[in-house]
Motif scaffolding. Structure first.
Motif, PDB file in Angstrom:
ATOM      1  N   UNK A   1      13.982  -4.123  -3.509  1.00  0.00           N
ATOM      2  CA  UNK A   1      13.442  -3.266  -4.560  1.00  0.00           C
ATOM      3  C   UNK A   1      12.344  -4.012  -5.309  1.00  0.00           C
ATOM      4  N   UNK A   2      11.208  -3.348  -5.523  1.00  0.00           N
ATOM      5  CA  UNK A   2      10.083  -3.933  -6.245  1.00  0.00           C
ATOM      6  C   UNK A   2       9.693  -2.992  -7.372  1.00  0.00           C
ATOM      7  N   UNK A   3       9.519  -3.523  -8.562  1.00  0.00           N
ATOM      8  CA  UNK A   3       9.003  -2.749  -9.681  1.00  0.00           C
ATOM      9  C   UNK A   3       7.624  -3.268 -10.048  1.00  0.00           C
ATOM     10  N   UNK A   4       6.698  -2.354 -10.276  1.00  0.00           N
ATOM     11  CA  UNK A   4       5.305  -2.706 -10.545  1.00  0.00           C
ATOM     12  C   UNK A   4       4.893  -2.210 -11.922  1.00  0.00           C
ATOM     13  N   UNK A   5       4.229  -3.060 -12.684  1.00  0.00           N
ATOM     14  CA  UNK A   5       3.767  -2.692 -14.018  1.00  0.00           C
ATOM     15  C   UNK A   5       2.300  -3.078 -14.160  1.00  0.00           C
ATOM     16  N   UNK A   6       1.452  -2.044 -14.322  1.00  0.00           N
ATOM     17  CA  UNK A   6       0.021  -2.275 -14.473  1.00  0.00           C
ATOM     18  C   UNK A   6      -0.338  -2.516 -15.927  1.00  0.00           C
ATOM     19  N   UNK A   7      -1.428  -3.236 -16.146  1.00  0.00           N
ATOM     20  CA  UNK A   7      -1.980  -3.446 -17.484  1.00  0.00           C
ATOM     21  C   UNK A   7      -3.467  -3.727 -17.351  1.00  0.00           C
ATOM     22  N   UNK A  20      -7.849  -5.380 -14.186  1.00  0.00           N
ATOM     23  CA  UNK A  20      -6.509  -4.812 -14.140  1.00  0.00           C
ATOM     24  C   UNK A  20      -5.546  -5.823 -13.529  1.00  0.00           C
ATOM     25  N   UNK A  21      -4.327  -5.823 -14.048  1.00  0.00           N
ATOM     26  CA  UNK A  21      -3.266  -6.666 -13.507  1.00  0.00           C
ATOM     27  C   UNK A  21      -2.078  -5.796 -13.145  1.00  0.00           C
ATOM     28  N   UNK A  22      -1.341  -6.207 -12.131  1.00  0.00           N
ATOM     29  CA  UNK A  22      -0.126  -5.525 -11.731  1.00  0.00           C
ATOM     30  C   UNK A  22       0.921  -6.583 -11.464  1.00  0.00           C
ATOM     31  N   UNK A  23       1.904  -6.629 -12.347  1.00  0.00           N
ATOM     32  CA  UNK A  23       2.969  -7.611 -12.225  1.00  0.00           C
ATOM     33  C   UNK A  23       4.159  -6.986 -11.512  1.00  0.00           C
ATOM     34  N   UNK A  24       4.707  -7.724 -10.560  1.00  0.00           N
ATOM     35  CA  UNK A  24       5.816  -7.221  -9.752  1.00  0.00           C
ATOM     36  C   UNK A  24       7.090  -7.999 -10.029  1.00  0.00           C
ATOM     37  N   UNK A  25       8.175  -7.293 -10.049  1.00  0.00           N
ATOM     38  CA  UNK A  25       9.477  -7.937 -10.108  1.00  0.00           C
ATOM     39  C   UNK A  25      10.162  -7.729  -8.780  1.00  0.00           C
ATOM     40  N   UNK A  26      11.103  -8.573  -8.477  1.00  0.00           N
ATOM     41  CA  UNK A  26      11.763  -8.451  -7.195  1.00  0.00           C
ATOM     42  C   UNK A  26      11.309  -9.529  -6.240  1.00  0.00           C
ATOM     43  N   UNK A  27      12.000  -9.657  -5.183  1.00  0.00           N
ATOM     44  CA  UNK A  27      11.729 -10.746  -4.258  1.00  0.00           C
ATOM     45  C   UNK A  27      10.766 -10.310  -3.164  1.00  0.00           C
ATOM     46  N   UNK A  28      10.376 -11.255  -2.351  1.00  0.00           N
ATOM     47  CA  UNK A  28       9.501 -11.092  -1.190  1.00  0.00           C
ATOM     48  C   UNK A  28       8.193 -10.385  -1.524  1.00  0.00           C
ATOM     49  N   UNK A  29       7.692 -10.596  -2.738  1.00  0.00           N
ATOM     50  CA  UNK A  29       6.389 -10.033  -3.111  1.00  0.00           C
ATOM     51  C   UNK A  29       5.321 -10.468  -2.125  1.00  0.00           C
ATOM     52  N   UNK A  30       5.381 -11.729  -1.705  1.00  0.00           N
ATOM     53  CA  UNK A  30       4.338 -12.279  -0.845  1.00  0.00           C
ATOM     54  C   UNK A  30       4.271 -11.589   0.510  1.00  0.00           C
ATOM     55  N   UNK A  31       5.315 -10.883   0.900  1.00  0.00           N
ATOM     56  CA  UNK A  31       5.333 -10.233   2.199  1.00  0.00           C
ATOM     57  C   UNK A  31       4.754  -8.828   2.164  1.00  0.00           C
ATOM     58  N   UNK A  93      -5.506   4.321 -12.688  1.00  0.00           N
ATOM     59  CA  UNK A  93      -5.423   3.351 -11.599  1.00  0.00           C
ATOM     60  C   UNK A  93      -3.963   2.969 -11.364  1.00  0.00           C
ATOM     61  N   UNK A  94      -3.575   3.020 -10.088  1.00  0.00           N
ATOM     62  CA  UNK A  94      -2.194   2.746  -9.711  1.00  0.00           C
ATOM     63  C   UNK A  94      -2.130   1.545  -8.773  1.00  0.00           C
ATOM     64  N   UNK A  95      -1.115   0.742  -8.973  1.00  0.00           N
ATOM     65  CA  UNK A  95      -0.819  -0.371  -8.100  1.00  0.00           C
ATOM     66  C   UNK A  95       0.187   0.083  -7.040  1.00  0.00           C
ATOM     67  N   UNK A  96       0.015  -0.416  -5.825  1.00  0.00           N
ATOM     68  CA  UNK A  96       0.885  -0.044  -4.709  1.00  0.00           C
ATOM     69  C   UNK A  96       1.283  -1.289  -3.940  1.00  0.00           C
ATOM     70  N   UNK A  97       2.559  -1.352  -3.567  1.00  0.00           N
ATOM     71  CA  UNK A  97       3.056  -2.440  -2.724  1.00  0.00           C
ATOM     72  C   UNK A  97       3.772  -1.825  -1.532  1.00  0.00           C
ATOM     73  N   UNK A 102       9.219   0.383   3.341  1.00  0.00           N
ATOM     74  CA  UNK A 102       9.292   0.558   1.893  1.00  0.00           C
ATOM     75  C   UNK A 102       7.903   0.648   1.285  1.00  0.00           C
ATOM     76  N   UNK A 103       7.828   1.358   0.169  1.00  0.00           N
ATOM     77  CA  UNK A 103       6.572   1.506  -0.561  1.00  0.00           C
ATOM     78  C   UNK A 103       6.915   1.731  -2.029  1.00  0.00           C
ATOM     79  N   UNK A 104       6.129   1.095  -2.898  1.00  0.00           N
ATOM     80  CA  UNK A 104       6.397   1.173  -4.333  1.00  0.00           C
ATOM     81  C   UNK A 104       5.098   1.452  -5.082  1.00  0.00           C
ATOM     82  N   UNK A 105       5.234   2.150  -6.220  1.00  0.00           N
ATOM     83  CA  UNK A 105       4.093   2.495  -7.065  1.00  0.00           C
ATOM     84  C   UNK A 105       4.364   2.067  -8.496  1.00  0.00           C
ATOM     85  N   UNK A 106       3.316   1.691  -9.193  1.00  0.00           N
ATOM     86  CA  UNK A 106       3.391   1.483 -10.623  1.00  0.00           C
ATOM     87  C   UNK A 106       3.196   2.798 -11.357  1.00  0.00           C
TER      88      UNK A 106
END
Length: 115
Positions: A1-7, A20-31, A93-97, A102-106
């Motif tokens: 699970x990844x949570x994304x927060x834009x600022x 713009x910045x998008x901070x992610x929580x959760x593991x394996x962000x680098x992947x 503007x939306x951040x996407x991982x 899996x796919x996640x949006x801010x």
């Protein structure tokens, strides 16, 4: 699970810059492959820029030479540096991982370019 927060969004004059910045929580962000999308009022969401897990970047023609996407895996953050902003860059503007399965949006951040 990844949570994304834009600022970093806000109001800027034409020709100005924002990051713009998008901070992610959760593991394996680098992947994850990461991307920025935008959605002007009343229009469809469109891809602005993307960066793969190995750092390969891609840009929409409308922002090439003005926007730069980058990632800092140590900080679990993806950035979008925007220069020479135009009124037509106004959008949420939306951040996407994304990675396989899996796919996640801010939640989005508003960028308004206006004098």
């Amino acid at each position: 699970q990844v949570q994304l927060v834009e600022s970093g969004g806000g109001l800027v004059q034409p020709g100005g810059s924002l990051r713009l910045s998008c901070a992610a929580s959760g593991s394996i962000f680098s992947m994850h492959d990461l991307a920025w999308y935008r959605q002007p009022t009343g229009k469809q969401r469109e891809l602005v820029a993307s960066i793969t897990s190995v750092g390969r970047t891609n840009y929409a023609d409308s922002v090439k030479g003005r926007f730069t996407i980058s990632r800092d895996n140590a900080k679990n953050t993806v950035y979008l540096q925007m220069h020479s902003l135009k009124p037509e860059d106004t959008a949420v503007y939306y951040c996407n991982a994304a990675m396989v399965g899996s796919e996640y949006w801010g939640q989005g951040t508003q960028v308004t370019v206006s004098s």
